[in-house]
Design a protein around this motif. Structure first.
Motif, PDB file in Angstrom:
ATOM      1  N   SER A  46       0.842  -1.193   0.000  1.00 28.65           N
ATOM      2  CA  SER A  46       0.000   0.000   0.000  1.00 28.65           C
ATOM      3  C   SER A  46       0.879   1.246   0.000  1.00 28.65           C
ATOM      4  N   GLY A  47       0.263   2.398  -0.213  1.00 25.75           N
ATOM      5  CA  GLY A  47       1.003   3.650  -0.206  1.00 25.75           C
ATOM      6  C   GLY A  47       1.455   4.096  -1.577  1.00 25.75           C
ATOM      7  N   PHE A  48       1.075   3.362  -2.605  1.00 24.30           N
ATOM      8  CA  PHE A  48       1.420   3.738  -3.969  1.00 24.30           C
ATOM      9  C   PHE A  48       0.210   4.384  -4.646  1.00 24.30           C
ATOM     10  N   VAL A  49       0.481   5.095  -5.732  1.00 27.00           N
ATOM     11  CA  VAL A  49      -0.645   5.616  -6.495  1.00 27.00           C
ATOM     12  C   VAL A  49      -1.437   4.432  -7.032  1.00 27.00           C
ATOM     13  N   SER A  50      -2.699   4.647  -7.269  1.00 31.45           N
ATOM     14  CA  SER A  50      -3.626   3.559  -7.571  1.00 31.45           C
ATOM     15  C   SER A  50      -3.160   2.646  -8.705  1.00 31.45           C
ATOM     16  N   ASN A  51      -2.661   3.255  -9.814  1.00 32.04           N
ATOM     17  CA  ASN A  51      -2.313   2.427 -10.961  1.00 32.04           C
ATOM     18  C   ASN A  51      -0.978   1.710 -10.808  1.00 32.04           C
ATOM     19  N   ARG A  52      -0.290   1.897  -9.661  1.00 33.51           N
ATOM     20  CA  ARG A  52       0.987   1.210  -9.431  1.00 33.51           C
ATOM     21  C   ARG A  52       0.884   0.105  -8.387  1.00 33.51           C
ATOM     22  N   GLU A  53      -0.246   0.027  -7.664  1.00 27.63           N
ATOM     23  CA  GLU A  53      -0.366  -0.957  -6.591  1.00 27.63           C
ATOM     24  C   GLU A  53      -0.256  -2.392  -7.109  1.00 27.63           C
ATOM     25  N   LEU A  54      -1.022  -2.731  -8.134  1.00 32.25           N
ATOM     26  CA  LEU A  54      -1.006  -4.103  -8.641  1.00 32.25           C
ATOM     27  C   LEU A  54       0.313  -4.467  -9.319  1.00 32.25           C
ATOM     28  N   PRO A  55       0.922  -3.580 -10.145  1.00 30.62           N
ATOM     29  CA  PRO A  55       2.244  -3.908 -10.695  1.00 30.62           C
ATOM     30  C   PRO A  55       3.297  -4.152  -9.609  1.00 30.62           C
ATOM     31  N   VAL A  56       3.264  -3.336  -8.558  1.00 35.44           N
ATOM     32  CA  VAL A  56       4.203  -3.529  -7.455  1.00 35.44           C
ATOM     33  C   VAL A  56       3.939  -4.859  -6.762  1.00 35.44           C
ATOM     34  N   LEU A  57       2.669  -5.165  -6.521  1.00 37.00           N
ATOM     35  CA  LEU A  57       2.306  -6.422  -5.871  1.00 37.00           C
ATOM     36  C   LEU A  57       2.714  -7.616  -6.727  1.00 37.00           C
ATOM     37  N   TRP A  58       2.574  -7.499  -8.039  1.00 39.59           N
ATOM     38  CA  TRP A  58       2.973  -8.580  -8.942  1.00 39.59           C
ATOM     39  C   TRP A  58       4.481  -8.794  -8.880  1.00 39.59           C
ATOM     40  N   ALA A  59       5.246  -7.710  -8.791  1.00 36.35           N
ATOM     41  CA  ALA A  59       6.704  -7.815  -8.678  1.00 36.35           C
ATOM     42  C   ALA A  59       7.087  -8.531  -7.377  1.00 36.35           C
ATOM     43  N   ILE A  60       6.387  -8.207  -6.288  1.00 35.47           N
ATOM     44  CA  ILE A  60       6.652  -8.863  -4.999  1.00 35.47           C
ATOM     45  C   ILE A  60       6.276 -10.345  -5.079  1.00 35.47           C
ATOM     46  N   THR A  61       5.165 -10.646  -5.745  1.00 35.93           N
ATOM     47  CA  THR A  61       4.716 -12.035  -5.883  1.00 35.93           C
ATOM     48  C   THR A  61       5.740 -12.867  -6.648  1.00 35.93           C
ATOM     49  N   LYS A  62       6.274 -12.313  -7.729  1.00 38.16           N
ATOM     50  CA  LYS A  62       7.309 -13.021  -8.495  1.00 38.16           C
ATOM     51  C   LYS A  62       8.551 -13.262  -7.629  1.00 38.16           C
ATOM     52  N   GLY A  63       8.908 -12.262  -6.821  1.00 40.02           N
ATOM     53  CA  GLY A  63      10.036 -12.433  -5.907  1.00 40.02           C
ATOM     54  C   GLY A  63       9.772 -13.515  -4.879  1.00 40.02           C
ATOM     55  N   SER A  64       8.525 -13.586  -4.411  1.00 38.76           N
ATOM     56  CA  SER A  64       8.141 -14.615  -3.443  1.00 38.76           C
ATOM     57  C   SER A  64       8.252 -16.013  -4.045  1.00 38.76           C
ATOM     58  N   LEU A  65       7.806 -16.158  -5.291  1.00 37.74           N
ATOM     59  CA  LEU A  65       7.921 -17.459  -5.969  1.00 37.74           C
ATOM     60  C   LEU A  65       9.384 -17.863  -6.138  1.00 37.74           C
ATOM     61  N   LEU A  66      10.234 -16.888  -6.471  1.00 36.51           N
ATOM     62  CA  LEU A  66      11.670 -17.167  -6.602  1.00 36.51           C
ATOM     63  C   LEU A  66      12.256 -17.588  -5.257  1.00 36.51           C
ATOM     64  N   ASN A  67      11.797 -16.950  -4.193  1.00 35.81           N
ATOM     65  CA  ASN A  67      12.252 -17.341  -2.850  1.00 35.81           C
ATOM     66  C   ASN A  67      11.946 -18.806  -2.581  1.00 35.81           C
ATOM     67  N   LYS A  68      10.720 -19.227  -2.921  1.00 35.99           N
ATOM     68  CA  LYS A  68      10.329 -20.623  -2.693  1.00 35.99           C
ATOM     69  C   LYS A  68      11.182 -21.587  -3.525  1.00 35.99           C
ATOM     70  N   ILE A  69      11.482 -21.192  -4.762  1.00 36.58           N
ATOM     71  CA  ILE A  69      12.305 -22.039  -5.642  1.00 36.58           C
ATOM     72  C   ILE A  69      13.699 -22.229  -5.057  1.00 36.58           C
ATOM     73  N   ILE A  70      14.213 -21.208  -4.389  1.00 34.93           N
ATOM     74  CA  ILE A  70      15.540 -21.288  -3.769  1.00 34.93           C
ATOM     75  C   ILE A  70      15.496 -22.111  -2.481  1.00 34.93           C
ATOM     76  N   ILE A  71      14.476 -21.860  -1.655  1.00 30.26           N
ATOM     77  CA  ILE A  71      14.433 -22.458  -0.319  1.00 30.26           C
ATOM     78  C   ILE A  71      14.023 -23.931  -0.339  1.00 30.26           C
ATOM     79  N   LEU A  72      13.027 -24.288  -1.164  1.00 30.32           N
ATOM     80  CA  LEU A  72      12.481 -25.654  -1.124  1.00 30.32           C
ATOM     81  C   LEU A  72      13.529 -26.752  -1.344  1.00 30.32           C
ATOM     82  N   PRO A  73      14.352 -26.691  -2.404  1.00 29.35           N
ATOM     83  CA  PRO A  73      15.348 -27.764  -2.597  1.00 29.35           C
ATOM     84  C   PRO A  73      16.320 -27.886  -1.422  1.00 29.35           C
ATOM     85  N   LEU A  74      16.753 -26.745  -0.866  1.00 31.80           N
ATOM     86  CA  LEU A  74      17.668 -26.772   0.276  1.00 31.80           C
ATOM     87  C   LEU A  74      17.006 -27.422   1.486  1.00 31.80           C
TER      88      LEU A  74
END
Length: 290
Positions: A46-74
């Motif tokens: 939150s705290g972003f202009v309206s049209n940037r909230e979802l793009p920012v959230l999508w970027a965080i979601t992609k980062g979260s998926l990458l985190n899982k890909i790194i952590i799960l095998p270990l």
């Protein structure tokens, strides 16, 4: 051949039933962290202009998926070849969860004066706004990495002793729920005020049902985030206390006369405060020197 196929299907059905049961148990044990993850990311997205909230959230979601890909095998390698490490990491994670809960409580009791909050100001240039976005996204992904480690390790602890295939399926499923479920709800939460505004503007009449519902959504958003944060904090103490009572024999036999939920909460809370005190004193001393 037909009997072999039916036997295979029966085995698959049994496996899925076992996985579903274990996933339900693991989901309960990780509920506190998922609640905290939801509250943290709702605030960070939150705290972003309206049209940037979802793009920012999508970027965080992609980062979260990458985190899982790194952590799960270990995590799976440690579980297969060094299972004792899971218990050690679980206890360390419990200490961190208890400290995180205590930190939030003490922030409510002793709010920092002059605490700066990063805000996207309209007078900033496009490049400056994008730089602030990247900084906030990076911070959210880093926080997600820490929470993801906790979620995965706690889930592994919940399925400890189960067949390795079951462990892989349950942990992977919980990881997907942690990403898709949490960030899906975050997307709904951060857009709740805009959805409420659309309901208010639905028609030209005043004081209609849509106006009332829309206004409730707009006004209720900060209270909802606050409520999620409080529930998540309580759950952090419960999860941490549960780890200590299940993995450390001393705590397993402590306060046995109390209901389990109250005992877990008190143990998690006390340990969190005991960890918070020296860290707070060190931080205060360092800040005075600077």
């Amino acid at each position: 051949m037909a009997s072999g196929l039916f036997a295979l299907l029966d085995d698959v059905a049994t496996l899925m039933d076992d996985v579903a049961s274990m996933t339900k148990v693991a989901a309960k044990k990780t509920a506190g962290i998922l609640g905290d993850d939801l509250a943290v990311n709702a605030e960070k997205a939150s705290g972003f202009v309206s049209n940037r909230e979802l793009p920012v959230l999508w970027a965080i979601t992609k980062g979260s998926l990458l985190n899982k890909i790194i952590i799960l095998p270990l995590a799976f390698l440690l579980s297969a070849f060094l299972p004792v490490s899971i218990t050690i990491i679980l206890i360390i994670g419990g200490i961190y969860l208890a400290y995180e809960g205590a930190l939030k409580v003490m922030e409510w009791i002793l709010p920092e004066k002059n605490k700066e909050k990063a805000k996207l100001r309209p007078e900033l240039s496009k490049e400056q706004i994008l730089a602030l976005e990247k900084k906030k996204i990076k911070s959210a992904i880093t926080t997600d990495f820490i929470l993801s480690v906790e979620i995965i390790i706690i889930t592994l602890g919940a399925v400890e002793g189960e067949p390795f295939l079951n462990q892989i399926l349950v942990v992977t499923l919980i990881s997907l729920i942690a990403t898709v479920g949490v960030y899906g709800l975050v997307a709904v939460i951060v857009r709740m005020d805009e959805m409420g505004q659309k309901l208010i503007n639905w028609n030209e009449e005043d004081d209609t049902l849509s106006d009332k519902v829309g206004m409730a959504m707009v006004v209720g958003l900060p209270y909802l985030v606050r409520f999620i944060s409080i529930v998540g904090t309580i759950a952090l103490f419960l999860v941490a206390g549960g780890i200590f009572t299940h993995k450390i024999d001393f705590f397993h036999h402590l306060l046995t006369g109390l209901p389990t939920i109250l005992r877990d909460f008190l143990i998690g809370f006390i340990i969190g405060i005991l960890v918070w005190i020296p860290i707070h004193l060190i931080k205060t001393k360092v800040s005075k020197k600077n």
